[in-house]
Every structure is written in C-alpha cells, then in structure tokens.
Design a protein around this motif. Structure first.
Motif, PDB file in Angstrom:
ATOM      1  N   ARG A 216       0.827  -1.208   0.000  1.00 23.17           N
ATOM      2  CA  ARG A 216       0.000   0.000   0.000  1.00 23.17           C
ATOM      3  C   ARG A 216       0.860   1.257   0.000  1.00 23.17           C
ATOM      4  N   LEU A 217       1.954   1.220   0.767  1.00 19.60           N
ATOM      5  CA  LEU A 217       2.855   2.369   0.781  1.00 19.60           C
ATOM      6  C   LEU A 217       3.504   2.555  -0.586  1.00 19.60           C
ATOM      7  N   ALA A 218       3.875   1.431  -1.212  1.00 18.15           N
ATOM      8  CA  ALA A 218       4.474   1.518  -2.551  1.00 18.15           C
ATOM      9  C   ALA A 218       3.478   2.092  -3.558  1.00 18.15           C
ATOM     10  N   LEU A 219       2.199   1.695  -3.430  1.00 19.94           N
ATOM     11  CA  LEU A 219       1.187   2.236  -4.329  1.00 19.94           C
ATOM     12  C   LEU A 219       1.011   3.735  -4.125  1.00 19.94           C
ATOM     13  N   LEU A 220       1.058   4.167  -2.865  1.00 22.06           N
ATOM     14  CA  LEU A 220       0.966   5.601  -2.603  1.00 22.06           C
ATOM     15  C   LEU A 220       2.151   6.342  -3.207  1.00 22.06           C
ATOM     16  N   ASN A 221       3.332   5.728  -3.130  1.00 26.36           N
ATOM     17  CA  ASN A 221       4.511   6.350  -3.752  1.00 26.36           C
ATOM     18  C   ASN A 221       4.345   6.404  -5.267  1.00 26.36           C
ATOM     19  N   GLU A 222       3.800   5.309  -5.848  1.00 27.83           N
ATOM     20  CA  GLU A 222       3.552   5.316  -7.285  1.00 27.83           C
ATOM     21  C   GLU A 222       2.540   6.399  -7.655  1.00 27.83           C
ATOM     22  N   ALA A 223       1.554   6.564  -6.782  1.00 25.89           N
ATOM     23  CA  ALA A 223       0.538   7.579  -7.059  1.00 25.89           C
ATOM     24  C   ALA A 223       1.148   8.968  -7.116  1.00 25.89           C
ATOM     25  N   ALA A 224       2.171   9.204  -6.287  1.00 27.18           N
ATOM     26  CA  ALA A 224       2.785  10.531  -6.251  1.00 27.18           C
ATOM     27  C   ALA A 224       3.431  10.885  -7.582  1.00 27.18           C
ATOM     28  N   THR A 225       3.913   9.877  -8.309  1.00 30.01           N
ATOM     29  CA  THR A 225       4.586  10.132  -9.591  1.00 30.01           C
ATOM     30  C   THR A 225       3.755   9.714 -10.796  1.00 30.01           C
ATOM     31  N   GLY A 226       2.804   8.795 -10.591  1.00 29.16           N
ATOM     32  CA  GLY A 226       2.059   8.254 -11.723  1.00 29.16           C
ATOM     33  C   GLY A 226       0.711   8.891 -11.965  1.00 29.16           C
ATOM     34  N   ILE A 227       0.194   9.657 -10.990  1.00 30.00           N
ATOM     35  CA  ILE A 227      -1.103  10.302 -11.152  1.00 30.00           C
ATOM     36  C   ILE A 227      -0.879  11.807 -11.257  1.00 30.00           C
ATOM     37  N   GLY A 228      -1.512  12.407 -12.238  1.00 28.34           N
ATOM     38  CA  GLY A 228      -1.373  13.851 -12.417  1.00 28.34           C
ATOM     39  C   GLY A 228      -0.205  14.242 -13.286  1.00 28.34           C
ATOM     40  N   THR A 229       0.220  13.342 -14.192  1.00 28.62           N
ATOM     41  CA  THR A 229       1.331  13.676 -15.088  1.00 28.62           C
ATOM     42  C   THR A 229       0.907  14.689 -16.145  1.00 28.62           C
ATOM     43  N   THR A 230      -0.393  14.806 -16.355  1.00 28.64           N
ATOM     44  CA  THR A 230      -0.908  15.808 -17.285  1.00 28.64           C
ATOM     45  C   THR A 230      -1.979  16.618 -16.574  1.00 28.64           C
TER      46      THR A 230
ATOM     47  N   LEU B 248      -5.320   7.318  -0.949  1.00 29.22           N
ATOM     48  CA  LEU B 248      -5.038   7.344  -2.382  1.00 29.22           C
ATOM     49  C   LEU B 248      -6.030   8.239  -3.114  1.00 29.22           C
ATOM     50  N   ALA B 249      -7.308   8.132  -2.750  1.00 28.11           N
ATOM     51  CA  ALA B 249      -8.325   8.955  -3.396  1.00 28.11           C
ATOM     52  C   ALA B 249      -8.098  10.434  -3.119  1.00 28.11           C
ATOM     53  N   SER B 250      -7.620  10.743  -1.910  1.00 29.96           N
ATOM     54  CA  SER B 250      -7.344  12.142  -1.580  1.00 29.96           C
ATOM     55  C   SER B 250      -6.253  12.702  -2.479  1.00 29.96           C
ATOM     56  N   ARG B 251      -5.194  11.911  -2.686  1.00 27.93           N
ATOM     57  CA  ARG B 251      -4.116  12.382  -3.563  1.00 27.93           C
ATOM     58  C   ARG B 251      -4.602  12.517  -5.003  1.00 27.93           C
ATOM     59  N   ALA B 252      -5.345  11.517  -5.465  1.00 27.09           N
ATOM     60  CA  ALA B 252      -5.834  11.571  -6.840  1.00 27.09           C
ATOM     61  C   ALA B 252      -6.803  12.732  -7.026  1.00 27.09           C
ATOM     62  N   ALA B 253      -7.628  12.999  -6.016  1.00 25.04           N
ATOM     63  CA  ALA B 253      -8.610  14.079  -6.130  1.00 25.04           C
ATOM     64  C   ALA B 253      -7.933  15.435  -6.267  1.00 25.04           C
ATOM     65  N   VAL B 254      -6.819  15.625  -5.552  1.00 27.13           N
ATOM     66  CA  VAL B 254      -6.088  16.890  -5.679  1.00 27.13           C
ATOM     67  C   VAL B 254      -5.582  17.059  -7.113  1.00 27.13           C
ATOM     68  N   CYS B 255      -5.086  15.952  -7.707  1.00 23.66           N
ATOM     69  CA  CYS B 255      -4.613  16.026  -9.090  1.00 23.66           C
ATOM     70  C   CYS B 255      -5.770  16.314 -10.044  1.00 23.66           C
TER      71      CYS B 255
END
Length: 779
Positions: free
Chosen positions: A223-237, A394-401
């Motif tokens: 789960r921590l790794a997925l959150l780290n992936e989310a930091a770089t993989g979500i919101g690239t555009t 994860l949803a909170s991070r994605a929602a900000v993006c």
C-alpha cells in the motif's frame, strides 16, 4: 534420586509376560494388573505401521487414572534356537530434564509454522501451525518427501532449492515468499528461516524451518508503494480524464480486479460547484479498467451518465465523505450487484465471483468531485478496514490532481475566452487592402500568449496595420496584450504617425511597469510594429519597437525583408523610434508576423527565414492559401511560441474615385466649391448625397478660410463611404461645442456631426485635415 528403568517383556503373541517397577511408576499399573494381558490393552491409540517396522518410536499409553502418557520406546527382539523372535523387550528412554519437554511443547504450539526435514527433504516433524497451513495432520506428513505434499509451482521449487542448499552447505538461509496456503484459502506473504540441526560431532542431521506470516507487513508495504507510485504516476498531465485513467491504471490489477472513476458533471465543465442532493446523484463515467481486456464487466460505458440511488455505495460515499465497504451476502452489496446485472445483463458472466467492493469519494479541498469504485473478483482477500484507510488516502491524492486539472482547464478556458474577445474576430470592411490572418497558440501548458494583430480603419480610406507580441504566456500576458491593443486603437484614432504612436505606447508600457510589481514589469516587455497604408497615395509608412521587419512581395518580384530599424522593445527606452515610408504598386503583398514564426530554440533562424521567403515567393491568387502555405512551410509540428500572421495585399483608389481642389482663402469662393462638389457627385451617380455634402463642404471650407491658414485644399473620396476632407496649414484643431440660443455662430460642426456618420481631424506634416464620412446607399 536414582532413576528406575521402565521395561516390559512381550511375547510373540503380543501378551505382556514381564513388567518392571519403572513401568509401574510410569503407568500407575502394578504387574499383577498387566502380566498376561494383551499389550494393546495398555495403548491409548493404535500404533502407526511405520513405528512397528522401525521397532522404535513414540507410543501413547493410557495411565491407570485415564490420562495419556506419551513415551519414546525401543523394542529389542529375543531370539529363540531357530533364530526367530520369541519375545520383545520393550524399554522406555529415560525422561530428559524438564527443559527438553518445554522445548518440545514450545515447538508444537508455536504460532509460526515450524517443521523439521531430514537431509533427503522428508518430513520428520511439523507443528500445529504448520499443519493448519497445510490443511493436513502431522501423521500424513511425517516420512513423506516435501514435493509429494505440495502442488508443483514456483514457490515449491524455490522452497526445495533452499532446503537442499542448507543440507549441502550447513549454512542458514533467510528469504521471503508470496504464495497461497491450502489450509487458509488465501495468498500470504512469508518470511522463511531455514537452519541446520547438528549431532554431537557437528555434522548436519536435519533442517529446521520456521515460516512467519508477514502478510500484514507485506500488504502495508504494498500500500505504501502504491501511494509512492501515485505521487509520480497520477497527475502527469493537466487533463481531468487522463488523470482519472492514471488512477485506474494504478489500482488494476495490484489493488482491484475492476476499478472505475465517476465524476460530477460540473467537474468536466466550467460551471460552478452545485450542492450535492440528498436523493440520487448523477455521475459520469470517465475511466474504468479491469483484469479482463476491454472491461466487459462494466455496467456503465465511458462518457455515460448514471443516476446512483441514495442507498448505493457510490451515493453514500459521496454524501458521507468516507469509504464504503461491502461484501457478498450483505444487503447493500447484493442490491448493488443486482442493479449492475439489471443495467447490463451482458456483463453478468464477468461479475460471477465478485465478493468485495469499496467505494471511496474523491474530495479535494473539501469539495466533492466524484467517486472511485474498486471491486475484487479473482483476488481472494476481501477489502478490510486497512484497505479503507488506504483507499481514502489514495483517493485524496488523486482528487487533488483531478482538481488541479479541473482548475487548469477552467483557467485555460477563461484565458482562451479572454484572448478570443481581445483578438479581432472579424476585420472591418475597407477598400485599402485585402487581408488574411492566422493566429496559432503554442503547445505550452498555459496555452495562450500575448501575440496579437489588428486592422484599424482610418480616415481618408487609410488603414492601420498592427502586429505585436507580449513576453510570456497566460492570463497576465493576454490581459497586457488587451491593454496594448486598446491603446493602439485609441492612439490610431487620433491619426498619429507610426513613430509617434509607438512613442506614446512606449510611455504607457513604462507607466504600467512602474505601477506594478517586479513580476509584472518583466511580463510587460513587448514588441510592436505599426504601419499605415494610404490607398490614394499608395504609400506605406511603418515603424517598429523591437519587432521583426515585415516581408514585402512586389507584383512579379521576389520576397524581400523591409530594410528598417527594429527599434527598442516597448518599455525599454533609449533610442527613438524611426519611421520609413514606401510607395507600393497596387497588388503588393506585405507579410507581418510575430517572432514565433521564425524563432525557435530547436530551429535555425536563418533556415526559417529562407523557408519564409521561399513560401511567400509561391504565386497564389488567394491570400488565405498563401497564409496556409507559409505556416506549413515554416512552422515545426509543435511550435514552442505563439504565432500571429497578418497578410495584406494593397489596393489603390484611382483618380476616377478622388477629386481635389485648391481653395483660395476667400469666403466668396465657398459657393463655387459647393457647386463643384455637387457636380462631382453627379458624375459619380451620388445625387442623393448632394444636400448633405453641400452643407459639409460649406461648413468645413468656411471654417478653414476663417480660422485656418493657406494653402487650403478640398478633397472628395468615393470609397465604401463618401469622404469629404478639407486641409489647411494651421495645426489648431476645431472643437465641437453647443451654441447658446442667441449665438450667431458655433452650430456648423454640430450640424456636420449630426448629418454624417463620423467626423474628425488629423495632424499632417504641413498642418491639419478635417474630415467627415457619409454612408453610401450601396455600402
């Protein structure tokens, strides 16, 4: 205290014929109770066949008081004359110290899975936890090779390899594995330790194994790794839909077998945020994905909207602001699955086996944006509380993006609307030039810049041509461009020559920069080119403020850059602006542009200049086609700067459309020129304009004789409007005023203003010109 040996003699028929004192102490049974009875009467359970063949092993006896007594025994045969065993002497190994018994108990009841293998990878022991994981009893494992007890697979082969490694090298091994457990019906992560067991001489005799269930730690790391992936993989555009797709790609298949993202409609548009209704909520599907190609199990198509009922997990998650967990068998889950099947019966087979789902709201800065849904089918584990916490994070991070992308889209839309409103949407009709124009925003994230162009009708059928460029991109640049464009139009309205107009514009930019912050000063750096073309004299006068020179193509000639001084950019100060004047034959083409057309960090400027000259040299009848050819030939596929291109082809007003008279400074001559103007209108077929024209000529010529200085000229121009001009050598401009009731004069200009479409005055090199325009019937 001296230990007493425990022994018994059993004949060939299995009857007890001898019983020692030690045996009595162990079992609580005296010799007279045992001797003569079958030995099996003393057992608490049947003897395993493996123990009979080995004549050694562990037996469970029933104590006289009823409890079990487990003993390690050895049977020694007594041979008769014929060499056959006539009896057996059964002895019990003396009990070890209390610690040995405690160690065995600790092994057997340990919470981690523990087992012992011989050097040939046969089971010797397996504790209770190990048997639970395997789903079989210890008796079914002891004596069997490890490969016989597991399904062939990567985990089993890896386990065997490590067993052999420890047996051959005598060195311990630690490794981690992720595999299923038959007795637990789910996949687990294991931290496995293997180490050798040695005899008194130090030689390895067996291999001990301890497997710790590290699933919780494993999933926490995942789960921590997925959150780290989310930091770089979500919101690239900065695209709302693409950001939602990136969230789905992260969830499937690592966290879900199916995932979807549904957003409120206002997130995808420019509307303001509405209130979340208490009843059903409408969400639009923007992204989904599954482990099955094509996502056949989706009940809602991409781009389709669905009304979620108040009791649905999605509506509840959005309304309550938290993750909603549900599992098969629960009323909410079963109702949700029935709704999916009813909406999309074709996807029913792909929903077989769905056992757990989680719906989590997408909220950014306290604003609800939509819902993400995760479903598990093949994944054996149900979603739990830890998954809910992870999903919300994860949803909170994605929602900000997503919200950032939404805000950017809205800002960009606003900026485009602002820029569109500032650029000329339709150029005014005039006869001086034929015009074609292009504006191409660059591919930057800001998307808009400060390039602009304009075509400004001036008095006397003349036209002003403007091309400018404000440094930077974004709303600030567009707003600055709007101010400069308005200023140029205002200055052009008073008919300033190009060099004077740029001087006033430079002062304005300097003042704007002094009034703003340091960031705004840099933003206000701008270039501009202003030109005025007179179709009567066919003269083009132009001046530049740090702007590229235009390209001139004479009829039948080759394209050449106009030789002129670029001047300093606006707001820099220093050198004065210089104007040049060219006399152009009718049909000449002038290309005005911003530097984005020829300058780029990845292009050679000289090469771009040559391409521009070559493209303009191609003969075409249409300026529109020529403009397209220029852009195709000169621009790269992805321009890094905005481009404004203004193409003009000059026209000329012939002598048959212009009439000029020299006026003597004598008031008595006014009637003569009224009559001359009337006769000229008759020649042009404009008799209906004679009445107003006589009044205009009379008033303007009278004012010039009375208040101006010779030489005085009267000129009529027949263009899209009828223009009357009176010039004199005085620089004093008239002022429109309202005459009082008893004033004898002062009403002439007011009358002119009321009878004509527009009027004004402009300064000339030798004085001034007063002009008035009348609309023509066919204009």
């Amino acid at each position: 205290m001296e230990r007493v040996a425990a022994a018994a003699i059993i004949d060939a028929q299995g009857r007890v014929t001898g019983w020692s004192e030690g045996a009595r102490l162990l079992t609580g049974r005296a010799a007279e109770e045992v001797v003569g009875r079958p030995a099996t009467d003393l057992l608490a359970e049947d003897v395993p066949a493996s123990a009979i063949g080995a004549q050694a092993g562990t037996l469970a006896l029933r104590h006289r008081d009823g409890h079990r007594v487990e003993l390690a025994v050895t049977a020694c045969p007594v041979l008769g004359p014929d060499g056959a065993a006539s009896a057996y002497v059964v002895t019990v190994e003396p009990p070890g110290p209390p610690g040995v018994t405690l160690a065995a108990q600790a092994f057997q009841t340990a919470s981690m899975s523990m087992s012992v293998f011989d050097l040939q990878q046969r089971y010797l022991r397996a504790n209770d936890a190990s048997c639970q994981v395997k789903g079989v009893a210890e008796e079914e494992l002891v004596g069997r090779l490890y490969p016989e007890t597991v399904v062939d697979g990567a985990h089993g082969r890896d386990f065997m390899r490590h067993l052999r490694q420890v047996a051959e090298t005598g060195r311990p091994v630690h490794y981690e594995s992720f595999t299923g457990a038959p007795g637990l019906n789910r996949e687990h992560a294991w931290s496995i330790e293997m180490w050798p067991l040695r005899d008194d001489s130090g030689e390895p005799t067996a291999v001990a194994v301890a497997a710790f269930d590290s699933s919780e730690q494993f999933w926490a790391r995942r789960r921590l790794a997925l959150l780290n992936e989310a930091a770089t993989g979500i919101g690239t555009t900065l695209d709302v839909v693409r950001t939602a797709e990136e969230l789905v790609e992260l969830l499937v298949p690592q966290y879900a077998d199916f995932a979807s993202v549904d957003l409120l409609d206002w997130v995808l548009g420019a509307d303001e945020q509405p209130m979340i209704p208490d009843g059903g909520v409408t969400l639009r599907r923007v992204a989904h994905g599954s482990t099955r190609e094509g996502t056949p199990g989706a009940a809602v198509y991409l781009g389709e909207a669905e009304v979620y009922q108040p009791s649905s997990p999605s509506a509840r998650a959005l309304r309550e602001g938290g993750a909603m967990l549900s599992h098969v068998g629960e009323p909410d889950f079963d109702r949700w699955l029935e709704e999916r099947n009813a909406r999309s019966p074709a996807g029913r087979p792909y929903r077989q086996g769905v056992h757990s789902m989680i719906a989590v709201p997408l909220r950014a800065r306290g604003t609800p944006l939509g819902v993400a849904v995760c479903v598990r089918v093949a994944h054996p584990d149900d979603y739990g509380p830890d998954d809910a916490v992870f999903a919300e994070e994860l949803a909170s991070r994605a929602a900000v993006c997503i919200d950032n992308a939404r805000r950017f889209a809205r800002e960009r839309s606003t900026a485009h609307a602002l820029q569109h409103s500032l650029l000329p949407s339709g150029l005014p009709g005039q006869a001086a030039v034929e015009v074609a124009h292009r504006y191409l925003p660059c591919g930057s994230l800001a998307g808009i810049g400060g390039d602009w162009f304009d075509v400004i009708p001036l008095s006397g059928s003349r036209v002003g041509l403007v091309v400018g460029d404000v440094v930077g991109h974004g709303i600030q640049s567009s707003a600055t461009m709007g101010r400069l464009r308005t200023a140029v139009r205002t200055l052009a309205d008073v008919d300033l020559p190009p060099d004077e107009l740029l001087t006033h514009l430079d002062d304005l930019v300097t003042h704007l920069g002094a009034e703003g912050s340091g960031e705004e000063v840099a933003e206000l750096g701008a270039t501009c080119l202003y030109a005025v073309y007179d179709p009567v004299s066919r003269r083009l006068s132009l001046a530049a403020a740090g702007h590229p020179a235009p390209v001139l193509v004479l009829p039948g000639g080759t394209p050449e850059f106009v030789s002129m001084s670029a001047g300093p950019p606006l707001g820099v100060g220093g050198l004065p602006f210089e104007a040049i004047e060219l006399e152009l034959p009718e049909g000449s083409v002038v290309a005005l542009y911003t530097d984005g057309l020829i300058e780029d960090r990845d292009r050679d400027v000289d090469h771009a200049v040559d391409e521009l000259r070559r493209a303009l040299g191609v003969r075409t009848d249409s300026l529109e086609t020529l403009s397209d050819n220029v852009l195709k030939a000169v621009l790269p596929e992805q321009p890094t700067d905005d481009v404004a291109l203004l193409m003009v082809r000059t026209r000329a007003l012939g002598a048959d459309r212009v009439a000029t008279w020299d006026v003597p400074p004598d008031p008595a001559e006014v009637a003569t020129f009224r009559q001359a103007a009337t006769e000229q209108l008759a020649v042009w077929g404009l008799d209906e304009a004679s009445f107003v024209t006589e009044l205009v000529v009379s008033e303007l010529v009278t004012n010039a004789i009375r208040y101006g200085e010779p030489p005085i000229k009267l000129r009529l121009i027949r263009d899209r409007a009828l223009i009357c001009e009176v010039s004199d050598a005085s620089s004093t401009s008239p002022h429109l005023r309202r005459a009082h009731a008893f004033d004898e004069g002062g009403r002439g200009l007011l009358l002119v203003a009321q009878l004509t479409q527009r009027w004004g005055s402009r300064q000339t090199g030798s004085g001034k010109t007063i002009w008035a325009e009348q609309p023509l019937p066919d204009a």
